[in-house]
Design an enzyme around this catalytic site. Structure first.
Site, PDB file in Angstrom:
ATOM      1  N   GLU A   1      -2.967  -4.797  -3.144  1.00  0.00           N
ATOM      2  CA  GLU A   1      -3.317  -5.818  -4.313  1.00  0.00           C
ATOM      3  C   GLU A   1      -3.444  -5.013  -5.600  1.00  0.00           C
ATOM      4  OE1 GLU A   1      -5.891  -6.731  -0.654  1.00  0.00           O
ATOM      5  OE2 GLU A   1      -5.078  -4.802  -1.418  1.00  0.00           O
TER       6      GLU A   1
ATOM      7  N   ASN B   1       0.796  -1.077   0.059  1.00  0.00           N
ATOM      8  CA  ASN B   1      -0.116   0.012  -0.239  1.00  0.00           C
ATOM      9  C   ASN B   1       0.700   1.049   0.125  1.00  0.00           C
ATOM     10  OD1 ASN B   1       0.523  -1.117   2.768  1.00  0.00           O
ATOM     11  ND2 ASN B   1      -0.614   0.589   3.321  1.00  0.00           N
TER      12      ASN B   1
END
Length: 130
Positions: A52, A39
């Protein structure tokens, strides 16, 4: 290196000065190659990037478009599932039965699939008017 190890390793590079909640993710492409992402926060919160999404972007940048396995790890009491947007991103590149391992840094895991994370997913067929 295992998929969860790749996610654990890249998690350390997360840029999370606001939430202090580092997340690592790794996806395996059809070729067997592993692509990792972490992130990256921004002071304007909606402008950040999830782990992701970073892993998927790395896979696509390398020329692959099919996910065969996913791992996500965070320092939390229980395994953390992907946000709604990342569930849709995973569904774009992974079939319903693609295995997903959610893990904590302390070793707890939860096994699921892309399909279980996003039942009733929006697909290209929804746009087909013929």
């Amino acid at each position: 290196m295992s998929l969860i190890d790749a996610a654990r390793e890249v998690r350390e590079n997360a840029y999370a000065p606001y939430s202090h909640f580092k997340v690592g993710a790794a996806v395996r492409g059809r070729s067997g190659a592993i692509y990792a992402g972490c992130n990256v926060e921004n002071v304007a919160y909606p402008e950040g990037t999830c782990a992701e999404a970073g892993a998927i972007a790395a896979m696509v940048a390398a020329g692959e478009t099919e996910i065969t396995e996913v791992a996500v790890i965070a320092d939390s009491p229980a395994p953390v599932p992907p946000c709604g947007g990342c569930r849709q991103k995973l569904a774009e590149f992974g079939r319903h039965d693609v295995p997903v391992t959610l893990a904590t840094t302390e070793g707890k895991t939860m096994e699921t699939t892309v399909g279980d994370l996003l039942p009733g997913r929006f697909e290209v067929a929804h746009m087909d008017r013929t």
